[in-house]
Every structure is written in C-alpha cells, then in structure tokens.
Write a protein that holds these residues in place. Sequence first.
Motif, short mmCIF file in Angstrom:
data_model
loop_
_atom_site.label_atom_id
_atom_site.label_comp_id
_atom_site.label_asym_id
_atom_site.label_seq_id
_atom_site.Cartn_x
_atom_site.Cartn_y
_atom_site.Cartn_z
N PRO A 23 0.96 -1.18 -0.06
CA PRO A 23 0.12 0.00 0.01
C PRO A 23 0.82 1.34 -0.01
O PRO A 23 1.67 1.46 0.81
N THR A 24 0.68 1.99 -0.83
CA THR A 24 1.29 3.26 -1.19
C THR A 24 0.37 4.44 -0.74
O THR A 24 -0.34 4.80 -1.52
N PRO A 25 0.69 5.23 0.16
CA PRO A 25 -0.14 6.39 0.53
C PRO A 25 0.38 7.51 -0.52
O PRO A 25 1.38 7.92 -0.86
N ILE A 26 -0.79 8.21 -0.88
CA ILE A 26 -0.36 9.37 -1.72
C ILE A 26 -1.14 10.73 -1.41
O ILE A 26 -2.56 10.43 -0.96
N VAL A 27 -0.97 11.78 -1.61
CA VAL A 27 -2.15 12.88 -1.65
C VAL A 27 -1.87 13.72 -2.82
O VAL A 27 -0.78 14.11 -3.49
N LEU A 28 -3.20 13.96 -3.46
CA LEU A 28 -3.32 14.68 -4.46
C LEU A 28 -3.12 16.14 -4.53
O LEU A 28 -3.36 16.62 -3.25
N ASP A 29 -2.88 16.62 -5.61
CA ASP A 29 -2.66 18.46 -5.47
C ASP A 29 -3.80 18.94 -4.86
O ASP A 29 -3.59 20.21 -4.17
N ASN A 30 -4.99 18.22 -5.08
CA ASN A 30 -6.27 18.85 -4.56
C ASN A 30 -6.48 18.55 -3.10
O ASN A 30 -7.21 19.14 -2.44
N GLY A 31 -5.51 17.96 -2.32
CA GLY A 31 -5.44 17.51 -1.04
C GLY A 31 -6.15 16.36 -0.53
O GLY A 31 -6.15 15.85 0.63
N ILE A 32 -6.67 15.61 -1.50
CA ILE A 32 -7.19 14.35 -1.20
C ILE A 32 -6.56 13.26 -1.13
O ILE A 32 -5.50 13.10 -2.11
N ALA A 33 -6.25 12.55 0.02
CA ALA A 33 -5.27 11.45 0.53
C ALA A 33 -6.09 10.19 0.16
O ALA A 33 -7.11 9.98 0.22
N GLY A 34 -5.11 9.38 -0.14
CA GLY A 34 -5.59 7.78 -0.56
C GLY A 34 -4.61 6.69 -0.52
O GLY A 34 -3.30 7.21 -0.23
N ILE A 35 -4.80 5.52 -0.87
CA ILE A 35 -3.76 4.63 -1.02
C ILE A 35 -3.76 4.05 -2.46
O ILE A 35 -5.10 3.72 -2.98
N VAL A 36 -2.73 3.65 -2.94
CA VAL A 36 -2.67 2.97 -4.26
C VAL A 36 -1.88 1.62 -3.83
O VAL A 36 -0.82 1.58 -3.34
N TYR A 37 -2.52 0.66 -4.38
CA TYR A 37 -1.93 -0.75 -3.89
C TYR A 37 -0.97 -1.23 -5.36
O TYR A 37 -1.47 -0.89 -6.46
N GLY A 38 0.02 -1.79 -5.01
CA GLY A 38 0.84 -2.15 -5.86
C GLY A 38 1.77 -3.56 -5.49
O GLY A 38 1.53 -3.74 -4.28
N TYR A 39 2.69 -4.15 -6.38
CA TYR A 39 3.43 -5.35 -5.84
C TYR A 39 4.54 -4.88 -6.81
O TYR A 39 4.56 -4.41 -7.87
N TYR A 40 5.70 -5.61 -6.26
CA TYR A 40 7.26 -5.74 -7.00
C TYR A 40 7.10 -6.96 -7.69
O TYR A 40 7.03 -7.93 -6.97
N GLU A 41 7.78 -6.88 -8.88
CA GLU A 41 8.31 -8.16 -9.45
C GLU A 41 9.76 -7.77 -9.93
O GLU A 41 9.98 -7.01 -10.66
N GLY A 42 10.51 -8.35 -8.99
CA GLY A 42 12.04 -7.76 -9.40
C GLY A 42 12.09 -6.35 -8.90
O GLY A 42 11.72 -5.95 -7.96
N GLU A 43 12.54 -5.63 -9.85
CA GLU A 43 12.74 -4.19 -9.43
C GLU A 43 11.46 -3.36 -10.08
O GLU A 43 11.57 -1.99 -9.75
N ASP A 44 10.65 -3.97 -10.48
CA ASP A 44 9.50 -3.25 -11.50
C ASP A 44 8.21 -3.35 -10.35
O ASP A 44 8.03 -4.27 -9.73
N LEU A 45 7.84 -1.96 -10.25
CA LEU A 45 6.58 -1.90 -9.37
C LEU A 45 5.21 -1.96 -10.35
O LEU A 45 5.15 -1.15 -11.38
N TYR A 46 4.44 -2.60 -10.20
CA TYR A 46 3.21 -2.97 -10.83
C TYR A 46 1.99 -2.38 -9.76
O TYR A 46 2.03 -2.83 -8.82
N TYR A 47 1.16 -1.35 -10.25
CA TYR A 47 0.31 -0.76 -9.28
C TYR A 47 -1.15 -0.71 -10.22
O TYR A 47 -1.31 -0.47 -11.36
N LEU A 48 -2.07 -0.66 -9.21
CA LEU A 48 -3.64 -0.71 -9.63
C LEU A 48 -4.09 0.86 -9.79
O LEU A 48 -3.46 1.84 -8.75
#
Length: 90
Positions: A23-48
């Motif tokens: 889970p990666t928390p991010i805050v958008l420029d408009n102030g809305i915060a949320g979580i983006v989910y992803g996974y690593y495969e080797g050095e590569d990050l795949y995210y929803l």
Amino acid sequence: MVVRLNPVEFAKAMMKKKKQLIPTPIVLDNGIAGIVYGYYEGEDLYYLDRLDVDVSKKEALRKMNVMELRQEIALKIKIFVANSNLNKNF
C-alpha cells in the motif's frame, strides 16, 4: 520500471502471482489523500490505477477528470519509486 494496471489486469496478476501487496499512501494536489496498491516483481512496481479513499472523499474523487487523475497517480507513484530507490543507496 513502473507499470500501471487496470483492475482486471491487477486482479489476474494477483491471483496468478500471489505477490505481497504494497500500500502506497499518496496525496493529490487537491488535498485528497488515499492509498494506491501495488506489488514488486524484481525491480519493477506494478500498481492498480485506482486511488482508495475514505468514503467522505469518494464523491469529490468521482468529480475529477479521470485522465488527469490517472496521470497524477502515475506521477506520484513514480516519485515514490524514485525516492525508494534513492533510499536503497544510502
């Protein structure tokens, strides 16, 4: 490399590969915060390419331009990955 996946692609990959979700928390420029989910495969990050937000922010998120939202999420994820890689070197 950072790879964006839509919900169907992400679900198929998670069922097939059974990777640990990051889970990666991010805050958008408009102030809305949320979580983006992803996974690593080797050095590569795949995210929803969806932002999971609090119920009180879902309507504001729905009103945003979808393409701009995806671009902002992609930028924030790339920044997260770049910072993570920098921290590995120290």
